[in-house]
Each structure stands twice: as structure tokens, then as C-alpha cells.
Enzyme design. Structure first.
Site, short mmCIF file in Angstrom:
data_model
loop_
_atom_site.label_atom_id
_atom_site.label_comp_id
_atom_site.label_asym_id
_atom_site.label_seq_id
_atom_site.Cartn_x
_atom_site.Cartn_y
_atom_site.Cartn_z
N TYR A 55 40.47 -29.62 -28.09
CA TYR A 55 39.36 -29.38 -29.02
C TYR A 55 38.90 -27.92 -28.98
CZ TYR A 55 35.04 -30.55 -31.57
OH TYR A 55 34.03 -30.62 -32.48
N ASP A 86 49.66 -38.15 -24.31
CA ASP A 86 48.69 -37.36 -23.55
C ASP A 86 47.37 -38.12 -23.38
OD1 ASP A 86 50.39 -35.27 -23.13
OD2 ASP A 86 49.42 -33.88 -24.51
N ASN A 131 40.16 -33.03 -19.69
CA ASN A 131 40.22 -32.05 -20.78
C ASN A 131 38.88 -31.35 -20.99
OD1 ASN A 131 42.79 -31.87 -21.81
ND2 ASN A 131 42.46 -33.24 -23.54
N SER A 166 40.53 -25.74 -31.54
CA SER A 166 40.05 -25.95 -32.92
C SER A 166 38.73 -25.23 -33.16
CB SER A 166 39.86 -27.45 -33.19
OG SER A 166 41.08 -28.13 -33.13
N THR A 188 43.81 -26.26 -24.76
CA THR A 188 44.68 -26.38 -25.94
C THR A 188 44.29 -27.57 -26.82
OG1 THR A 188 46.23 -27.59 -24.56
CG2 THR A 188 46.69 -25.28 -24.90
N ARG A 236 20.35 -31.61 -37.59
CA ARG A 236 20.50 -30.18 -37.81
C ARG A 236 20.95 -29.50 -36.54
NH1 ARG A 236 16.25 -27.94 -41.59
NH2 ARG A 236 15.90 -29.61 -43.08
N GLN A 248 37.04 -39.52 -25.39
CA GLN A 248 37.35 -40.95 -25.25
C GLN A 248 36.14 -41.81 -24.92
OE1 GLN A 248 40.55 -40.76 -22.36
NE2 GLN A 248 42.08 -40.54 -23.97
#
Lengths: 286, 286, 286, 286
Positions: D187, D71, D144, D190, D185, D155, D244
Site C-alpha cells: 500500500y 502473499d 506489511n 500506491s 512495496t 473529512r 486484513q
């Protein structure tokens, strides 16, 4: 909106004396302007010295429907109203997601609307059919969401989700929320689902307390033919509609959902955006 | 464990022919070693040529209780068993969080146990009292969790949480899960709660689909006197215990929770840690 | 607290003129009561006509340390202070989780404290050692949390977590937060971790943006010897301490964590509970 | 697809000997069928006895591009390729979300494609401009996601989000992920964002570790002009593209995003749906 407004249906929050009084006041105001008004029985009953005008019937094609109440009253009116009729939500309490104006803005706003100075925003509705043993058992429309959920005493249930005839996944969870973008800020949000801009032709599918962690909320095209089948035999499971109506589901019942051809036409007067509402209601950025 | 094992109570998964057969086989094996065995009625009924031994009664202080079934059977047996009696869970199906050994390991394991070569790990229980109008209405023990939740057709409910007499917060949600560390990997996990190591003297409070985003799961000392009061009048609300028993709650009912003085004594044979079990069951790191 | 207070160390928020002024005012007030005062260089530099008293040194065993600033100033002072010295946090801005009193309450509170009318609440600290090629490279203490995280430009990293020598799991994530109960309401909360009552002898491990859904936050005993090893070779990874200090980690570096033998002794005057603070800070129940 | 395929560009996973070998084998196979082939330098360098054919240049309008890798390779190729050129992803490793076929299916699949028996599925790209002091500093395309995130040592940062000129909200968080449905689907998942079907004209905005709980993921129309401005002065903040490439952002830099007029045209041969891929990759229903 070039067509003049000659008939207005009025919907008041049930059981609210304030809503009844405001509605009757509004009915008088409209009739003085030669506009034909239809009111609900509860409102008519409060009129002196008796009432022999029109009773409100959602299947009638009024030129405008005004809803006096909160988001809940507007949800119920929106589901039932004749497609394409513009609806104005007047909030009697705190700011709503759906109601456009506050009580104090009612008459100035109506002056604008009667003069044709307003926009409408279409919000999608979902059409829902419950299928049992190949028979269409029941039919509903929802504005916010359809929820399939187990009762408090039942254990985890299994639901199979298909889209356009193909398997999406099998949920083992307390239930599944199928939400319009409008409903994405309601129950869907409590269950961990995303907020969806109402301009998107989308439906959100969010499991309630899923057993499998990877079963995350998913946003799909509202043109999808969605089918949810109850695969658990012993459980007590309900389908609820906009959190207001409900029906019991049986083993192997299938709930079919599709976007309604016509949605709800909300009257828009302010320049307030969807995001402005979110900030106000969700205390964003606070 | 220096005390010799002279009496063993046997608990079998209800309605399972395999459990009944295995239990009777085990009863014979133990009796051949001059150990007094108590079995349940369902198991006794399957014995030929009739049975006139002891019937299993959880209030008796056996030297050991062996449970043949899954985590569910062990949960029920653990709640009921006389405090301090070591319990061995034998898994007839797939690996459990609580059952220590698989079916194939049963006899070699018992040889070790009868020789006194085993450890016990104490798991906490919660004692739960339902108080209505200042009267103690019902009393329960739970091994995993107590769940207060609205029925599928009710709207959001309001629950007030107190700890040691002081207000913690008010939840507007579908319900609240009060979980032991043992229960933290069960329903609590589906509702977004954390995993808690069973060695911690802790209780987890996790709301189900909370309306307010900041109402996050909270972990508190298990010595806290926790009180949850139902503040919603019209809703249909249930208290469920380990997902296995349930009772209806009324407006202003208070559920009181406190750690039981004595917990469940699980027999430990392997060196498998809590984390090893997590990796196996939750596919961690997969 | 029967021991009379004869020496007080004063810590002021760095770079704040208000804190410097308040601290010098407080120093005068204490000296008028024959209490020996130690101040920081920044504060001393602002004194007229020059200063020849004691400079604050955290390793000294003062009878009391007063911190004028916010939670951040208290975090830094608490990490460094001699174990067992009571610390009073005075908030110059908005309500903090750690600071006990507001600026306006300072002098009335000190009168109480000097009269011995106060309680102390112990909060745990973590001791952290970075081990590289079997050598102890660096040593830290944290009050809130130790965070191991990749830099913005690196990809997902792999971390192995051990507890008491045994494997817990391998994380594939942006990083891992290891938090005290005190720190549970800080970064841990943003990453989805639970709130933990500071009375619990616990540590919270919460992955940041984990790749594997089942890698949920986990609460473990603070007596565990926790070890986290960086298993990714090319990534740029940092260890940060209370969000205030940082150091770069290399491939196969191990971060060891254990509860410090002595924690921070916060002076408590009000009857405000941990939960009262939560409601105030997190707008609970709002 | 009626137009015959006369030229094919070949893209191989960088640094992979297997990819280089497979690509050269494929080049030979295509040339034997009188198709003009363009290969990358790394592949050309491996050819015996030297290579004097075409070098692959993404701006050329090949009739087909074949990508041999995973991918990640397809993401990079897809961003760069000339709009409208069909791309076939061939997976050399495990099943991908984007790659359509496995290595073993390569030649039978190409026979189908050369005969015109294939479909294309358009996936949206985002065009991204970094604006500094009213000047367009840099331009990118992503397949993506674009991620704005603080470095490990900085911070919390503040980001203002606007859509179509109006304020959406201000984020206080570690960063913000702006994702296409294709990237939902990756990052986004997550960080707690929803899965979005690639057929939806949508963009997902998901904050990373937000400080404010109500700042939930939001799905907006991809026709929105999205602007994110960095409001924090001292922090080290990066914009990364498809995980990337990356660039540093400064205080008050604005990142503008809009859907590219043309997306990536993925070659589709199987009847596998987006949901089939999800089940396979995310172990749904497992």
C-alpha cells in the site's frame, strides 16, 4: 569527550566579509585561551599587521573544526576534513539542517565545548570512484549526494544500477541521485525521494524524471556496493558531488559508491532532534 | 474533405535506409496515379537513375504530407509544415502517439485518403519568442513542449512566470516544462505533470524538481500570453524545443509563448481514440 | 450588470453566531435601502421581536445572493442556487479560494454592487446521476468534486471509466476524484492532481492511491459524458459530493457526470486573479 | 541449518480447493517420510476416511511451516507463527514478493530443505498496541503495514506523530501508513512511499493524501518508539493491519508501534534477490 581541545581549525564561508571578520574575532578569542588556531588564507590575508600563524589544512587532525557559514560551507568542509574530527557548524544566515548553532550562540557554545560538554553525531559519507576501462579515474567523497545527470540539451539517458554485483534495474531518465540520509532533504526531496533519518545506515536512489513510472525511489543499505554504469553513447552526462563539484562521464563509465569507513562527526549541543529541524525548515504542520 | 489530392509532400525519418526505400516506393506509387510528389534530398539521392522532380519544402502548400518515421519525425515535420496541410504519420517502428497507421496499412490507407474518406484532427502548436533587452531574438514553433532547464552543473534556477501580464509565481527548480496537450504524454509526464486531452485549449506548466513542494503542475488556457523570465545570473540555462532544438538563455531573457493561430492537421482514419492510444502506450490497466 | 438589485437572498454559515449576527445586521442595512431580503430559518429565529419576512429558498431567482461564511458555505449555496443568480462570498475567517471579500469590506462592496459596479465570473458545476440497473437513482450537482472511494476497511476497488461511450481505462485504486477546475485546488491536489485554471472547460480525473503507476491524473473536456462503474462486488464504496454529502454505491452502479448547462456566477470586485489566490493560499514562491 | 526437520505445520489459502488438495497431497508425502504433520481444519475436513492427526496451531514450535497460497496467506501466517520457525511460501498463482517457490518446485525444494540445504532471511514484524485513556486496549503484529485512515464519508483527519517521545509532526490527511520494509512495496507504494530494502532496520511513514505538501514520506529506524494519536473528534477512523484486520479508533486513541524482538524467518532457496523480485513484479525496466 574527555580529551582537552588544544587545536582548532577555522573554516569561513568563501567570499563573505562577515565570515572573515567573525573568524578572525574567533581566532583571537581562542588564542587568548592558549588554543592553537589554524585559519584559511582568505582569513589570514585580512589580519593586521600580517599573519604568521598556521594555515588551515583539512588533512590535519585538529581537536575541533569550527565552520562559519551555511550548510554549503559545512558540506565542503565535512567532505574534506580528517575522519573523526568534531565539526561545529555556526550559521551566519538562516537556520540550516547541518549547522548546529546561530552566530549569537557562538561564544557561550564554545565555553561549553572547551569544557567538554558536548556530544557528537556521526553522519555517513559516501566514497565514490569513477571507473573507465577498468581504471580508477577519480575518487571523491560526498556528504549529501552524488548526481549523475544528462545536460539540458541531451535526451533521456540509460543507466544500469547494480548492488553487490547483482542487477537492480536499468533507468531511462534524466539522471539518478544517490543520496546519504543527510542529503535526503536536499536535491533528493525535489526529485520526489523520501526523507531518511540520519541514524539509518541507508542510501537513497532516486531517479530524475524517470521515463518508466514504476522506477520509484528506493532505500538500500549503505553497506551495499553500488555501481551505476552509463549505457548511452551520444549523451553529455555529468557526475556532480554535493552540487559543488562536477566531472564529465563517458559511455560505459561506471560510478562506484560505498559508505566511507568513517563519517563526519557533527558537534551537537542542543536537544534539537532531526524532526525538530525538519519542522523548522520544511514548515511541516504549517 | 472534398478537395482532390493532386500534390503530396513526403518526409522520411533522417538516416533511415528503410524510410528512404519506403518513401521512394511510395513516390512511385503516387506518381503512377498522376499525383505530383515532392521528396527530400536524402530520398532523392537514393533514386535511380537520378532525380529531377520536386524537392520537399515545408512552406509549400501540398494537398497532403506523408511522414514515414516515428513520433519524432512527425514532431519535426508538424512544426515546420504550412498551416492547414493534412499530415499522415506512418509508423515504421512501434506504435506512436501521433503516427496514425503502421507500415502495413500504408497503401490501403492512401486509397481511402485519395478517395477523400478521412478526417483531420487539429492539434495545437505553441509559438515561442525569446526576448532579450526588448528585442525579439528568436522565434520557434513547438508541437510537444518548450523546456527551460539548467545545465547539469548549474545549481537551482529562478524563473518568474506571468500570464496575461500578471504574476503567476516564481519557480525555484531545475527548470520548467511548457507543454501542449499533445506533449503532455511526453516529458511532462516524466516530471509529474498530468495527461491532457488534446481537445482541450490548454497548456500545461510543470516544474522540473521544484524546490517548493506547493509548486504543482498547473493547466492554463492556451489563449494566455505566457512569459517566463530567467532571474538567475550565473547559471547555464537552455531553452529546448520538442527535445530536438535548443538555444542558450541569458539572465533576464524572457520566453513568450502563445498558441499558434493554426495547428497541425493530423489525418485520422481509424476510430482509435486518444484514450485507446494511452492504454496501448502506457500499459494502462495492465 | 444593468439590472437593478431589488431582492437579495442571505445565506449564513450554519451554527455560527457570528454569521447569524452579521447576516441580521446586513438584512437591516439592505431593508433600509428598500431591498427585499430573504433569510434562513436559523437567522430568522435570532431576530427580535420575531420575524415575518421572506425565508430564503435557493430555487427563487433573487437578484443577488450573499453568503456569509467560508468556502464550505459557498460550496453548498452554489450547488443549490438558481442558475445565473450572482453570488457574493463574504469570508468571516481566513482568505478563501471562492469567497471574494473579507468581513470588513462588506458594506463598501455592497455599495459598489448596488450601483451595478461589479463583474461576474462563471464557474462550472457538474451534474451527477447515479444509475442502478438502468434506473436513475439519484441526482446531484457539485461545485468542487465527486469522489468515489472505498471505505477504510475495504480493499482496493476496481472502477471502469468511460468517456463519450468509449473505454478510457480501468482503475485499481482506493477511489477516483472527478473534479471541476474550482475543485482542482481541493482534494484533487492532495491526491496528486494538477491545478486547473477555472477558465478552462475541463474536468480532472485523479485516482486515489492507484495500484498501477501509469494511471496518472488526466484532464478531459467538460463536455465529455463521463461514466464510472463500480466493478468490485464485495467492497463498501461511497460517492461523496463536495465532501459534504454522501451515498453508498453498489456493485455495477454507474456514476454519470456532465457539465451543468449553467454554472455558478461569482461576484468579482477585486482585480485579484486566480493566480493571486493560489500564491496567497498555497504559499507559492515562499 | 543443522537441526533435522521432524514436524511441519501446513497452512493453506482459505476457501481454495486447489490449496486444500495440494496440502493434503503434501501431508501424505511428508508422513511417508516419517515427519509429523499438522494441518488446518478445512484441510482435515477434506481427508478420507476421516482425520485423527494434529491440527495446526500457530503457537506450536514446528520445525518448519509450509504455506500454500499467495502473499496474503503468507502475511497472515507470518504474523501468527511462533517466532523463529522457518516459513516456506509456495505460490499457487502468480509470482509473489514473499512466496519463494512456485507449485511446480514444491517437492524438489522440500527434498533440499529436509536435507538442510536452505537459508533463512529474517523479515521484521511490527508490534502494535492501541492505547485508550492510558489503558492498553488491543495488541497486534503486522508483517506489511498498519494503516490509520478515515472512512470515506469523514473529512480530513489530524494525527500527531511522535518518535521516542518527541514530536515529529502533525498530519492533516486521509490517514497514515506505517510500513515495514516488506510492506514498502504494498500500500505504501500506491500512496507515494519509497521502496525499502528488507535488510534495512527501518519503518516507513507515508501519509495518505496529505493536505500539506511538505509532509513527505519519511524512513525512520525501526528501533524508534512510534506513537500516532488521533486528534480529530468527529471523524470515523480505522486502524487496519496488513489490510486484513481492522478496528475502530476514537478521539485521542494512541497507536504505539515498535519492532518485534523476533521477525519472520522466510526460507530462501533460490539466489533470487529482492531486486530480482522487484523487476519481475513491478515490470521495472520494461
Amino acid at each position: 569527550m574527555s580529551q582537552p581541545i588544544r587545536s582548532v581549525g577555522l573554516v569561513a564561508k568563501g567570499g563573505s566579509r562577515e565570515a572573515v571578520r567573525s573568524t578572525n574575532e574567533l581566532a583571537d578569542w581562542l588564542e587568548r585561551r592558549d588554543i592553537r588556531v589554524a585559519i584559511e588564507e582568505e582569513v589570514a590575508a585580512a589580519r593586521e599587521p600580517g599573519f604568521n600563524g598556521d594555515l588551515y589544512d583539512p588533512v590535519n587532525g585538529y581537536d575541533l573544526v569550527v565552520v562559519l557559514g551555511g550548510d554549503g560551507t559545512l558540506l565542503a568542509a565535512g567532505r574534506a576534513v580528517c575522519p573523526g574530527v568534531p565539526i561545529l557548524g555556526v550559521n551566519l544566515g538562516q537556520l540550516g539542517f547541518l549547522t548546529e548553532i546561530a552566530r549569537a550562540e557562538l561564544y557561550p557554545s564554545l565555553v561549553e565545548i572547551l569544557a567538554g560538554r558536548f556530544a557528537v553525531e556521526e553522519r555517513s559519507l559516501l566514497e565514490i570512484t569513477v571507473v573507465r576501462a577498468d581504471e580508477e579515474l577519480a575518487f571523491y567523497r560526498v556528504f549529501n549526494d552524488a548526481v549523475i545527470a544528462k545536460s539540458a540539451l541531451s535526451r533521456i539517458i540509460e543507466l544500469t544500477l547494480k548492488a553487490d554485483g547483482g542487477l537492480v534495474t536499468t533507468y531511462r531518465s534524466d539522471g539518478l541521485i544517490i543520496s546519504t540520509p543527510t542529503g535526503s532533504t536536499a536535491y533528493n526531496l525535489s526529485a520526489g525521494g523520501p526523507i531518511v533519518n540520519p541514524l539509518l545506515p541507508a542510501v537513497v536512489l532516486t531517479p530524475i524524471c524517470p521515463h518508466t513510472f514504476s522506477l520509484r525511489p528506493i532505500v538500500v543499505p549503505d553497506q551495499s556496493r553500488i555501481e551505476v554504469t552509463l549505457e548511452t553513447q551520444e549523451a553529455e552526462v555529468y557526475l556532480t558531488l554535493d552540487g559543488q563539484e562536477g566531472t564529465k562521464l563517458r559511455y560505459l563509465d561506471t560510478v562506484r559508491l560505498i559508505r566511507a569507513a568513517k563519517g563526519v562527526h557533527l558537534v551537537r549541543l542542543s536537544g534539537r532532534t532531526f524532526y525538530d529541524n525538519l519542522r523548522g525548515k520544511l514548515r511541516w504542520g504549517g
